[in-house]
Design an enzyme around this catalytic site. Sequence first.
Site, PDB file in Angstrom:
ATOM      1  N   CYS A 115       0.845  -1.194   0.000  1.00  0.00           N
ATOM      2  CA  CYS A 115       0.000   0.000   0.000  1.00  0.00           C
ATOM      3  C   CYS A 115       0.887   1.253   0.000  1.00  0.00           C
ATOM      4  O   CYS A 115       1.818   1.355   0.803  1.00  0.00           O
ATOM      5  CB  CYS A 115      -0.871  -0.038   1.246  1.00  0.00           C
ATOM      6  SG  CYS A 115      -1.610   1.549   1.637  1.00  0.00           S
ATOM      7  N   GLU A 150       3.410   1.609 -13.464  1.00  0.00           N
ATOM      8  CA  GLU A 150       1.956   1.744 -13.594  1.00  0.00           C
ATOM      9  C   GLU A 150       1.240   1.930 -12.256  1.00  0.00           C
ATOM     10  O   GLU A 150       0.445   1.080 -11.826  1.00  0.00           O
ATOM     11  CB  GLU A 150       1.386   0.545 -14.351  1.00  0.00           C
ATOM     12  CG  GLU A 150       1.892   0.467 -15.777  1.00  0.00           C
ATOM     13  CD  GLU A 150       1.125  -0.548 -16.624  1.00  0.00           C
ATOM     14  OE1 GLU A 150       0.518  -1.457 -16.060  1.00  0.00           O
ATOM     15  OE2 GLU A 150       1.147  -0.402 -17.855  1.00  0.00           O
ATOM     16  N   GLU A 308       5.685   1.355 -23.241  1.00  0.00           N
ATOM     17  CA  GLU A 308       5.401  -0.060 -23.491  1.00  0.00           C
ATOM     18  C   GLU A 308       4.294  -0.193 -24.528  1.00  0.00           C
ATOM     19  O   GLU A 308       3.312   0.547 -24.476  1.00  0.00           O
ATOM     20  CB  GLU A 308       4.849  -0.752 -22.231  1.00  0.00           C
ATOM     21  CG  GLU A 308       5.792  -0.922 -21.083  1.00  0.00           C
ATOM     22  CD  GLU A 308       5.086  -1.611 -19.909  1.00  0.00           C
ATOM     23  OE1 GLU A 308       4.068  -2.296 -20.127  1.00  0.00           O
ATOM     24  OE2 GLU A 308       5.554  -1.438 -18.775  1.00  0.00           O
ATOM     25  N   TRP A 316      -3.170 -11.362 -21.411  1.00  0.00           N
ATOM     26  CA  TRP A 316      -4.118 -11.137 -20.312  1.00  0.00           C
ATOM     27  C   TRP A 316      -5.524 -10.787 -20.786  1.00  0.00           C
ATOM     28  O   TRP A 316      -6.366 -10.437 -19.988  1.00  0.00           O
ATOM     29  CB  TRP A 316      -3.576 -10.044 -19.377  1.00  0.00           C
ATOM     30  CG  TRP A 316      -2.954  -8.875 -20.076  1.00  0.00           C
ATOM     31  CD1 TRP A 316      -1.627  -8.699 -20.343  1.00  0.00           C
ATOM     32  CD2 TRP A 316      -3.622  -7.720 -20.620  1.00  0.00           C
ATOM     33  NE1 TRP A 316      -1.421  -7.524 -21.023  1.00  0.00           N
ATOM     34  CE2 TRP A 316      -2.629  -6.894 -21.196  1.00  0.00           C
ATOM     35  CE3 TRP A 316      -4.949  -7.300 -20.667  1.00  0.00           C
ATOM     36  CZ2 TRP A 316      -2.915  -5.686 -21.821  1.00  0.00           C
ATOM     37  CZ3 TRP A 316      -5.243  -6.092 -21.287  1.00  0.00           C
ATOM     38  CH2 TRP A 316      -4.227  -5.304 -21.848  1.00  0.00           C
ATOM     39  N   LYS A 357       4.395 -15.611 -19.593  1.00  0.00           N
ATOM     40  CA  LYS A 357       5.199 -16.362 -20.570  1.00  0.00           C
ATOM     41  C   LYS A 357       4.546 -16.465 -21.941  1.00  0.00           C
ATOM     42  O   LYS A 357       5.200 -16.761 -22.925  1.00  0.00           O
ATOM     43  CB  LYS A 357       5.564 -17.744 -20.044  1.00  0.00           C
ATOM     44  CG  LYS A 357       4.402 -18.599 -19.615  1.00  0.00           C
ATOM     45  CD  LYS A 357       4.915 -19.878 -18.984  1.00  0.00           C
ATOM     46  CE  LYS A 357       3.825 -20.620 -18.247  1.00  0.00           C
ATOM     47  NZ  LYS A 357       3.310 -19.895 -17.076  1.00  0.00           N
ATOM     48  N   PHE A 358       3.226 -16.198 -22.019  1.00  0.00           N
ATOM     49  CA  PHE A 358       2.582 -16.221 -23.336  1.00  0.00           C
ATOM     50  C   PHE A 358       2.447 -14.817 -23.934  1.00  0.00           C
ATOM     51  O   PHE A 358       1.734 -14.610 -24.902  1.00  0.00           O
ATOM     52  CB  PHE A 358       1.221 -16.919 -23.257  1.00  0.00           C
ATOM     53  CG  PHE A 358       1.352 -18.375 -22.913  1.00  0.00           C
ATOM     54  CD1 PHE A 358       2.035 -19.240 -23.774  1.00  0.00           C
ATOM     55  CD2 PHE A 358       0.845 -18.876 -21.726  1.00  0.00           C
ATOM     56  CE1 PHE A 358       2.191 -20.577 -23.453  1.00  0.00           C
ATOM     57  CE2 PHE A 358       1.000 -20.216 -21.401  1.00  0.00           C
ATOM     58  CZ  PHE A 358       1.683 -21.074 -22.264  1.00  0.00           C
ATOM     59  N   HIS A 359       3.131 -13.855 -23.322  1.00  0.00           N
ATOM     60  CA  HIS A 359       3.143 -12.479 -23.844  1.00  0.00           C
ATOM     61  C   HIS A 359       4.274 -12.371 -24.860  1.00  0.00           C
ATOM     62  O   HIS A 359       5.367 -12.873 -24.644  1.00  0.00           O
ATOM     63  CB  HIS A 359       3.383 -11.514 -22.676  1.00  0.00           C
ATOM     64  CG  HIS A 359       3.059 -10.092 -22.971  1.00  0.00           C
ATOM     65  ND1 HIS A 359       3.778  -9.334 -23.857  1.00  0.00           N
ATOM     66  CD2 HIS A 359       2.094  -9.280 -22.487  1.00  0.00           C
ATOM     67  CE1 HIS A 359       3.269  -8.109 -23.907  1.00  0.00           C
ATOM     68  NE2 HIS A 359       2.237  -8.052 -23.083  1.00  0.00           N
TER      69      HIS A 359
END
Length: 676
Positions: A115, A150, A308, A316, A357-359
């Site tokens: 936080c 972000e 980015e 995602w 890992k699938f990005h």
Amino acid sequence: MYPERPAGLAFGGDYNPEQWPREVLEEDAALMREAGVNLVSLGMFSWALMEPAEGRYDFGWLDEILDRLHAAGVAVDLATPTAAPPAWFVAAHPDVLPVTRDGVRIGFGGRQSACSSAPAFREATARLVRALGEHYRDHPAVAMWHVHNEYGAPLGECYCEHSVAAWRGWLRATYQDLSALNDAWGTTFWGQTYTDWSQIDAPRFNHTVVNPAQRLDYARFSDGQHREHYALQRDILRELTPHLPVTTNFAGTVNCKSTDLWQWARELDVVANDHYLRAEQPDNHIDLAMSADLARSVAGGAPWMLMEHSAGAVNWQPRNLAKRPGEMRRNSLAHVARGSDSVLFFQWRASRFGAEKFHSGLVPHAGTDSGQWREVVRLGADLRRLAGVRGSRVRAEVALVWDWESYWALELDWRPSVDLSFRERMDAFYEALWREHVTVDFVHPSADISGYRVVVAPSAYLLTEAGAKNLHRYVEAGGHLLVSYFSGIVDEHDAIHPGPHPGALRELLGLSVEEFHPLRQDETVLLAAEPDAAGTEALPGRIWSERVRPAGAVTVRAFAAGPDAGHPAFTRHDLGAGTAWYLATAPVGGRALRDLLGPVLDHAGVSRPRGLPEHLELVRRGRHVFLVNHGDEPVTVEGVTGVSVFDGVRCDGRVTVAAGAVTVVEETPRTEGERA
Ligand code: GLA
């Protein structure tokens, strides 16, 4: 202060070398050289390696990487790793774990697991950032600082005990005395009067609707807590390295609802934005353009950094569509067209393990014998040819009013219709303007808007008196304002401006609204054709209808059907030297809105190319005109004279852009004779 290095446009992305063995890192340096990578963001999630135990810092592994990058001619955007506090820290201070609005304390194992208000987190942040700054203050590879990652996504508001304590302090500082708070929050409603500061809680989950003014203030407070956490780091870094710019990356200007980027941008040396396509959405390059225009706008028109985006699919979304050949190039150059001086990606090399890992990465799992890698290398070459674009600006004649506070307020509970949505209206107007080939800026309602020919306020539900006066002055001085329904309704505490609606804009628009008539789901109304304008057609509207009573405004189109048949739907009010237009419904489809907008743009003298197909994106930045063809057919564009940057070919008054291609022409100033 834009980073001095690299020269020209920056190209590269997030680099996470800690995930790879040494031989891969050696290959990375060679591949970066091949692609022309000149900037990488480093260390973003490396707290656990930088400080393996409290107060024990280990930068040796990172030194080696920075040295190697420097030798390869790659500059470094060095990150502070506070978005990923380590396991030992969270175990020692479990109270830093954020609590959601419905009371769940999140666990460790993801990221953003502390936080921003928690004292232990702030102390550890300050110690680590000082150690990092001191260690790297003189390293020649470091070109800039990248704080955190972000802010606000996914952790916008936290409801832990530290947040509540800070919130009470914030309320005291804001309101000074309790009666001012009771007035501002309208606590006489539902008997909520507070008699002591300690009675005030965060607006946590409740079985009914929580006081909207309390929620609005909590949104302001929570965003401010993240900014304090950012500023804590920035101030240390500025003290140690005053020559280096400091930034943090926004989680997509248009998507990050919890962060008021007008306020954030003031705290940054350079605005940095992330953007990911909504893969399944048709024409998702319009959302990209909007995100880029908003990034440029919060940067005050100065060049910004695309920090980015993705080379291919993300991981995602429900269905993570790959980019088609040429799409990454179009995306990248569209960001540059709209003011970015960098094309950076998440991430350099696709990860083998972990949640992403699938990005896609610049180096895909398929390796360099792949279409994607060849496109990466080509993009690097394109960006080198575009070096002259750096620093130049985009000029817009039209502005859209965008206010995060209004966004927050509009989407609280119990509005007249669930179909009232900030983004829905904003997207509709932006898209209509994009398809008209009109480049827009975004503006805060209180900003200096005197330079725009047209200003559009699509969903200005919350409008302060100062904001309303600003719009009034703009019109009186000759501006052209178009306001859409449910605007100017409440003040900064979500209290209704004295009626009738729209209290803040009645005089300016020359009308009042007697009653709202929200429509059923899928119900449509009809805007009649303009009685005096030949060729206009009746247009369908949805979501909203209302009983408008003119008081100075003239009716351009009346409702021809629905609860307000025979009453005004689209009005015009000439005021001083300008005009204020009002639209009381949501025209169905882009075409209908464009039919209404076109005459407003013409009336105000907004220049725009005519006769181009919709899918040809045309943006002027400095001396360069960017032509992005999103369609499947070649397009010939008239009125462009200069040299095509990628192939050196001269164009004399016309240029053809191949299907799916991007052409950038450096325009040659017209001679006196041509101008005449
Ligand atoms: C965000 C984050 C990155 C990465 C990407 C994936 O933008 O900043 O660390 O998770 O999403 O798309």
